[in-house]
Design an enzyme around this catalytic site. Structure first.
Site, PDB file in Angstrom:
ATOM      1  N   LYS A   9       0.849  -1.206   0.000  1.00  0.00           N
ATOM      2  CA  LYS A   9       0.000   0.000   0.000  1.00  0.00           C
ATOM      3  C   LYS A   9       0.874   1.241   0.000  1.00  0.00           C
ATOM      4  CE  LYS A   9       0.780   1.373   4.497  1.00  0.00           C
ATOM      5  NZ  LYS A   9       1.553   2.557   4.842  1.00  0.00           N
ATOM      6  N   PRO A  92       9.748  -4.184   0.010  1.00  0.00           N
ATOM      7  CA  PRO A  92      10.811  -3.874   0.978  1.00  0.00           C
ATOM      8  C   PRO A  92      10.241  -3.848   2.400  1.00  0.00           C
ATOM      9  CG  PRO A  92      10.821  -2.283  -0.828  1.00  0.00           C
ATOM     10  CD  PRO A  92       9.597  -3.138  -1.007  1.00  0.00           C
ATOM     11  N   GLY A  98       3.608  -1.416   4.171  1.00  0.00           N
ATOM     12  CA  GLY A  98       2.631  -2.319   4.795  1.00  0.00           C
ATOM     13  C   GLY A  98       2.816  -3.793   4.473  1.00  0.00           C
ATOM     14  N   ASP A 134      -2.599  -1.393  10.260  1.00  0.00           N
ATOM     15  CA  ASP A 134      -2.786  -1.425   8.806  1.00  0.00           C
ATOM     16  C   ASP A 134      -3.452  -2.715   8.313  1.00  0.00           C
ATOM     17  OD1 ASP A 134      -1.778   1.052   8.213  1.00  0.00           O
ATOM     18  OD2 ASP A 134       0.256   0.332   7.814  1.00  0.00           O
TER      19      ASP A 134
HETATM   20  P1  ATP Z   1       4.997  -0.440   9.703  1.00  0.00           P
HETATM   21  O1  ATP Z   1       4.865   0.943   9.110  1.00  0.00           O
HETATM   22  O2  ATP Z   1       3.732  -0.939  10.371  1.00  0.00           O
HETATM   23  O3  ATP Z   1       6.237  -0.633  10.520  1.00  0.00           O
HETATM   24  P2  ATP Z   1       6.084  -1.371   7.277  1.00  0.00           P
HETATM   25  O4  ATP Z   1       5.287  -1.489   6.065  1.00  0.00           O
HETATM   26  O5  ATP Z   1       6.947  -0.161   7.381  1.00  0.00           O
HETATM   27  O6  ATP Z   1       5.095  -1.412   8.482  1.00  0.00           O
HETATM   28  P3  ATP Z   1       6.767  -4.193   7.373  1.00  0.00           P
HETATM   29  O7  ATP Z   1       7.333  -4.612   6.081  1.00  0.00           O
HETATM   30  O8  ATP Z   1       5.393  -4.572   7.678  1.00  0.00           O
HETATM   31  O9  ATP Z   1       6.989  -2.615   7.528  1.00  0.00           O
HETATM   32  O10 ATP Z   1       7.778  -4.732   8.476  1.00  0.00           O
HETATM   33  C1  ATP Z   1       7.966  -4.185   9.745  1.00  0.00           C
HETATM   34  C2  ATP Z   1       8.772  -5.163  10.604  1.00  0.00           C
HETATM   35  O11 ATP Z   1       7.945  -6.271  10.918  1.00  0.00           O
HETATM   36  C3  ATP Z   1       9.985  -5.726   9.889  1.00  0.00           C
HETATM   37  O12 ATP Z   1      11.144  -5.117  10.379  1.00  0.00           O
HETATM   38  C4  ATP Z   1      10.000  -7.232  10.210  1.00  0.00           C
HETATM   39  O13 ATP Z   1      11.035  -7.576  11.078  1.00  0.00           O
HETATM   40  C5  ATP Z   1       8.678  -7.492  10.929  1.00  0.00           C
HETATM   41  N1  ATP Z   1       7.831  -8.504  10.244  1.00  0.00           N
HETATM   42  C6  ATP Z   1       7.059  -9.405  10.849  1.00  0.00           C
HETATM   43  N2  ATP Z   1       6.379 -10.148   9.969  1.00  0.00           N
HETATM   44  C7  ATP Z   1       6.704  -9.708   8.749  1.00  0.00           C
HETATM   45  C8  ATP Z   1       6.322 -10.077   7.444  1.00  0.00           C
HETATM   46  N3  ATP Z   1       5.480 -11.099   7.201  1.00  0.00           N
HETATM   47  N4  ATP Z   1       6.836  -9.371   6.427  1.00  0.00           N
HETATM   48  C9  ATP Z   1       7.684  -8.347   6.659  1.00  0.00           C
HETATM   49  N5  ATP Z   1       8.093  -7.966   7.871  1.00  0.00           N
HETATM   50  C10 ATP Z   1       7.615  -8.633   8.929  1.00  0.00           C
END
Ligand code: ATP
Length: 324
Positions: A9, A92, A98, A134
């Site tokens: 997203k 990434p 998300g 999210d």
């Molecule tokens: P947020 O803004 O909620 O932190 P994001 O989109 O920036 O989300 P994600 O890719 O969801 O970041 O990952 C955040 C952290 O969650 C990562 O550092 C990772 O260690 C952990 N994590 C747990 N499960 C997963 C998964 N299935 N995929 C990616 N990361 C995951």
């Protein structure tokens, strides 16, 4: 075996309305699914939950959000089934896209089918929101308004943009630090009374801006930072206020995207990915090539509307729009 795409997203807008008595921030955000996706393979096991991932930074134990989703669903349904989940990561991580939340929502939907559970939608949304702010959005997809912690989701008419570019300079921006360093005017308790404004008006304005051919924009782009039009526009992310001064490389990505012909650019969520809107594919591909040359990750994407998003789960998604 069941294989599903798990889309990323972006946030067209993200406003912080204030700090709530429970310590969370009250948000108003317009979320959008895009066609960058992880692939999730599910196969049934007798009892165990087992997670595999090809990305070294993603934990595969009970810290993984898909593990948490499976475990929470199993506990809620009072069953003793297992599943093996293999994640092929393309989104990434920790990048404001998300990825983990999307994986968790897809896992809930997949397991409803694989474990043949019939959970009321209200309960499904409540589980999703316990997994992360999210996650409920990814049960719905397309263009949605998120309020509360961003977890109260209202489907909106779709915003369609074909020529988007996601750019990540590989900077890790800790979400907690971002929220902790918001300016005091955004975290006043009384600010929450700003809700609600005319949501339809806000949506119309954003959508008109995204779909219009920008006439004066080209003179304003280029080297004059003050003339970059995004701040005057409706794309807005309050989380940029603490992040951009602290991470000048992100501000540089934003500037460079506009110099390379983007009509707008904005940080997604709490960063560090920036998205940019282009008028045409050629300019976008040239910009992507230039940015990759600087060692940055750049991925052309388009928006994914709700019906396309939901076509993966057509049997499962019976009535998700009317869950409230
Ligand atoms: P947020 O803004 O909620 O932190 P994001 O989109 O920036 O989300 P994600 O890719 O969801 O970041 O990952 C955040 C952290 O969650 C990562 O550092 C990772 O260690 C952990 N994590 C747990 N499960 C997963 C998964 N299935 N995929 C990616 N990361 C995951």
């Amino acid at each position: 075996m069941l294989t599903l795409q798990s889309y990323a997203k972006i946030n067209w807008t993200l406003e912080i309305l204030g700090r709530r008595p429970d310590g969370y921030h009250e948000l108003r955000t317009i979320l959008q699914t895009v066609d960058l996706a992880d692939t999730l393979h599910f196969s049934l096991l007798d009892h165990d939950i087992s997670v595999h991932c090809d990305h070294p930074d993603v934990p595969t134990d009970e810290r993984n959000l898909v593990w948490k989703a499976a475990s929470l669903l199993r506990e809620t349904a009072g069953i003793d089934r297992g599943v093996s989940i293999e994640i092929v990561k393309r989104i990434p991580t920790a990048a404001g896209l998300g990825g983990g939340s999307s994986n968790a929502a897809v896992t809930l939907l997949a397991l409803l089918q694989l474990w043949q559970l019939d959970l009321p939608l209200r309960q499904l949304f409540s589980l999703a929101s316990r997994l992360g702010a999210d996650v409920p959005f990814f049960l719905v997809g397309g263009t949605c308004l998120g309020v509360g912690r961003g977890d109260e989701i209202y489907p909106l008419a779709g915003i369609e943009v074909s020529h988007l570019l996601l750019v990540n300079a590989g900077i890790l921006v800790p979400t907690r630090e971002v929220y902790a360093s918001l300016p005091p005017e955004l975290t006043k308790p009384e600010a929450t009374v700003k809700m609600p404004l005319s949501l339809e008006l806000a949506h119309e304005a954003v959508s008109a801006r995204l779909n219009s051919v920008r006439t004066g924009a080209q003179e304003g782009s280029g080297h004059d930072e003050g003339a970059v039009p995004w701040r005057a526009g409706l794309l807005r992310n309050d989380l940029e206020i603490p992040v951009l001064p602290r991470y000048p490389e992100l501000a540089q990505v934003r500037r460079q995207l506009v110099e390379l012909g983007a009509t707008d650019s904005l940080m997604s969520g709490s960063g560090s990915t920036v998205f940019a809107i282009f008028d045409n594919d050629q300019t976008r591909q040239e910009a992507a090539a230039t940015l990759r040359g600087s060692g940055w990750w750049a991925e052309p994407v388009r928006t994914v509307g709700r019906s396309e998003y939901r076509s993966r789960f057509s049997a499962l998604h019976r009535d998700a729009d009317h869950h409230r």
